[in-house]
Design a protein around this motif. Structure first.
Motif, short mmCIF file in Angstrom:
data_model
loop_
_atom_site.label_atom_id
_atom_site.label_comp_id
_atom_site.label_asym_id
_atom_site.label_seq_id
_atom_site.Cartn_x
_atom_site.Cartn_y
_atom_site.Cartn_z
N PRO A 176 -3.79 -14.75 6.45
CA PRO A 176 -3.09 -15.48 5.39
C PRO A 176 -1.59 -15.17 5.38
N ALA A 177 -0.82 -16.11 4.91
CA ALA A 177 0.60 -15.87 4.66
C ALA A 177 0.73 -14.87 3.52
N ILE A 178 1.88 -14.22 3.42
CA ILE A 178 2.03 -13.16 2.42
C ILE A 178 1.85 -13.70 1.00
N GLY A 179 2.28 -14.94 0.75
CA GLY A 179 2.06 -15.51 -0.58
C GLY A 179 0.59 -15.64 -0.92
N GLN A 180 -0.21 -16.02 0.06
CA GLN A 180 -1.66 -16.11 -0.14
C GLN A 180 -2.27 -14.73 -0.33
N LYS A 181 -1.78 -13.75 0.42
CA LYS A 181 -2.27 -12.38 0.24
C LYS A 181 -2.00 -11.89 -1.18
N ILE A 182 -0.85 -12.24 -1.72
CA ILE A 182 -0.53 -11.82 -3.09
C ILE A 182 -1.47 -12.49 -4.09
N GLU A 183 -1.75 -13.78 -3.89
CA GLU A 183 -2.72 -14.47 -4.76
C GLU A 183 -4.08 -13.79 -4.70
N ILE A 184 -4.53 -13.44 -3.50
CA ILE A 184 -5.81 -12.76 -3.33
C ILE A 184 -5.79 -11.40 -4.03
N LEU A 185 -4.69 -10.69 -3.90
CA LEU A 185 -4.54 -9.39 -4.56
C LEU A 185 -4.71 -9.52 -6.08
N HIS A 186 -4.14 -10.55 -6.65
CA HIS A 186 -4.26 -10.76 -8.10
C HIS A 186 -5.71 -11.06 -8.48
N LEU A 187 -6.45 -11.74 -7.61
CA LEU A 187 -7.85 -12.00 -7.92
C LEU A 187 -8.71 -10.75 -7.79
N PHE A 188 -8.34 -9.83 -6.89
CA PHE A 188 -9.01 -8.52 -6.87
C PHE A 188 -8.93 -7.93 -8.27
N ASP A 189 -7.71 -7.96 -8.82
CA ASP A 189 -7.46 -7.35 -10.13
C ASP A 189 -8.24 -8.07 -11.22
N HIS A 215 5.14 -5.98 11.58
CA HIS A 215 4.72 -7.13 10.78
C HIS A 215 3.70 -6.73 9.72
N VAL A 216 2.83 -5.78 10.04
CA VAL A 216 1.86 -5.30 9.06
C VAL A 216 2.55 -4.43 8.01
N VAL A 217 3.49 -3.60 8.45
CA VAL A 217 4.26 -2.76 7.51
C VAL A 217 4.91 -3.64 6.45
N ALA A 218 5.52 -4.75 6.85
CA ALA A 218 6.22 -5.62 5.90
C ALA A 218 5.26 -6.18 4.86
N ASP A 219 4.08 -6.64 5.29
CA ASP A 219 3.11 -7.20 4.34
C ASP A 219 2.53 -6.13 3.44
N VAL A 220 2.23 -4.97 3.99
CA VAL A 220 1.68 -3.88 3.18
C VAL A 220 2.69 -3.46 2.12
N GLU A 221 3.94 -3.35 2.51
CA GLU A 221 4.96 -2.95 1.53
C GLU A 221 5.12 -4.01 0.44
N ARG A 222 5.08 -5.28 0.82
CA ARG A 222 5.21 -6.34 -0.19
C ARG A 222 4.04 -6.31 -1.16
N LEU A 223 2.83 -6.08 -0.65
CA LEU A 223 1.66 -5.99 -1.53
C LEU A 223 1.74 -4.78 -2.45
N ALA A 224 2.21 -3.67 -1.90
CA ALA A 224 2.37 -2.46 -2.72
C ALA A 224 3.38 -2.71 -3.85
N ARG A 225 4.48 -3.38 -3.53
CA ARG A 225 5.49 -3.68 -4.56
C ARG A 225 4.93 -4.64 -5.61
N GLU A 226 4.05 -5.55 -5.19
CA GLU A 226 3.45 -6.47 -6.15
C GLU A 226 2.55 -5.72 -7.14
N ILE A 227 1.79 -4.75 -6.66
CA ILE A 227 0.95 -3.95 -7.55
C ILE A 227 1.80 -3.25 -8.60
N VAL A 228 2.95 -2.72 -8.16
CA VAL A 228 3.85 -2.01 -9.08
C VAL A 228 4.50 -2.98 -10.06
N SER A 229 5.11 -4.06 -9.55
CA SER A 229 5.88 -4.96 -10.42
C SER A 229 5.00 -5.75 -11.37
N ALA A 230 3.81 -6.13 -10.92
CA ALA A 230 2.89 -6.90 -11.77
C ALA A 230 1.99 -6.01 -12.61
#
Length: 409
Positions: free
Chosen positions: A46-59, A76-91
């Motif tokens: 998935p694109a990173i935006g889709q990964k973020i949507e999926i992350l919110h549904l986990f929650d 490329h994996v580091v970038a996505d993992v860091e973006r997901l980690a930041r989403e958990i914090v900011s959201a």
């Protein structure tokens, strides 16, 4: 009295309760969709935006933790993992993060760095093969496994990470090897150990045996260490094996949306969740389960078969006359719980769906009456007869357009 008030005691005798164990004291869920799930050779990442949507549904589904990637695989994996980690914090999401890493400091170091940059605690899931066949193939010795385990777990703990030590192919490993490497990992500071059925080899009896063995090793070490279960579905035993692991003493089980993953996949999180809720092992609001599965289906380009349990198109759909007649009678009583249960073991309302009655060659006139009345169409005898004749001459269930063509002839 409504059906829901006395269903279990008066209308359904539940043999599942006979001799059933008590629910475990602690049941946690770890979602591997965004890591192990993406190892399937057939899925699209998935694109990173889709990964973020999926992350919110986990929650939203109350999933306790999620593996958000293997940063050691590249930038490329580091970038996505860091973006997901930041989403958990900011959201301010409740889901906790973990990352996979081979049992080597070079794989663990990126996890440390992402955790520090984002301020998010990340559990390090460091994995290594444990079975004789894997050792023989790789040319590993037990001494090498012990040195590697001690170095990697010790490094992660020193860098401030919580560690889950994962033994790949646990269900084909010897007791002697497992005792040695689990004890080593526990001494080095691992807070959890993960029993992995990497090739889907285990039966429920085997799961119970190996999880009980792991628990005994922990007791012998005098440690307070949790047990995870990570199952694959090569023999299609993944859901029942996960339940067997919980009954044997595991406190966290891993799964993926729709069971995606290596070869034929992992334990399906959707079906595991439904079963755990129905068994009283967990309490979760599953109203967004269908959304979770369909988002992963679109994002990963995975087709959901029509007959897939709970989520598939046919899960709560019938065109058979006898079945439909019973559902219609329940509907006429005005009790949705009765309607959900008379020909279904899973309440459609549990996952935000409803019973669906179609019209086809196996249908009776009650199917047609229900279909029409649900759409506000007067169910006159001439209309019912026309639709009935059309249905009996059709090799398949009628489409809405075919039924309406008969209605407005």
């Amino acid at each position: 009295m409504e059906f829901s008030a006395f269903m279990e005691d008066a209308l359904i005798f539940d043999w599942n309760r006979i001799g059933a164990p008590a629910p475990p004291p602690l049941v946690m869920l770890n979602d591997e969709t965004l890591r192990d799930g993406l190892q399937s050779p057939s899925v699209r990442t998935p694109a990173i935006g889709q990964k973020i949507e999926i992350l919110h549904l986990f929650d939203a589904l109350g999933i306790d933790s999620a593996n958000i990637g293997l940063p050691g695989a590249g930038r490329h994996v580091v970038a996505d993992v860091e973006r997901l980690a930041r989403e958990i914090v900011s959201a301010r999401l409740s889901v906790k993060a973990n990352c996979a890493a081979r049992t080597h400091p070079n794989d663990i170091r990126p996890v440390v760095e992402i955790s520090r940059r984002t301020g998010l605690p990340i559990e390090c899931c460091t994995f290594i093969g444990s079975s004789p066949i894997r050792q023989f193939t790789e040319g590993w010795t037990l001494d090498w496994l012990l040195r590697t385990t001690e170095q990697a777990v010790g490094f992660a703990v020193k860098e401030g990470l919580e560690v889950m030590y994962v033994t790949e192919d646990t269900t084909r490993a010897t007791p002697e090897t497992l005792r040695a490497i689990y004890s080593c990992a526990i001494r080095a500071g691992a807070g959890r150990i993960c029993v992995a059925d990497t090739v889907g080899h285990a039966t429920p009896a085997g799961v119970s045996a190996v999880v009980h063995f792991a628990a005994q090793v922990i007791r012998d070490c005098g440690a307070d260490v949790g047990i995870d279960w990570h199952g694959h579905r090569d023999r299609d035993l993944a859901v029942i094996n996960s339940i067997a692991a919980l009954d044997a003493g595991a406190s966290r089980v891993h799964a993926t949306a729709l069971g995606i993953g290596e070869r034929v996949g992992n334990t399906p999180m959707d079906l595991l969740l439904v079963n755990l809720v129905l068994m009283g092992y967990v309490e979760r609001n599953l109203s967004r389960l269908d959304e979770y599965c369909r988002l992963v289906s679109r994002a990963c380009d995975v087709i959901i078969p029509d007959n897939y349990p709970v989520i598939g198109r046919d899960a709560f759909r019938t065109a058979t006359g006898v079945h439909a007649a019973a559902v219609v009678k329940a509907w006429k009583k005005g009790d949705r719980d009765l309607m959900d249960a008379v020909y279904s073991a899973v309440p459609a309302s549990l996952v935000g769906r409803e019973q669906q009655i179609d019209v086809g060659p196996m249908s009776g006139k009650s199917n047609i009456t229900y279909w029409l009345e649900k759409r506000g169409i007067p169910a006159s005898e001439p209309i019912i007869d026309r639709v009935f004749r059309r249905a009996k001459s059709s090799p398949t269930v009628l489409t809405e357009a075919e039924i309406l063509a008969e209605v407005y002839r």
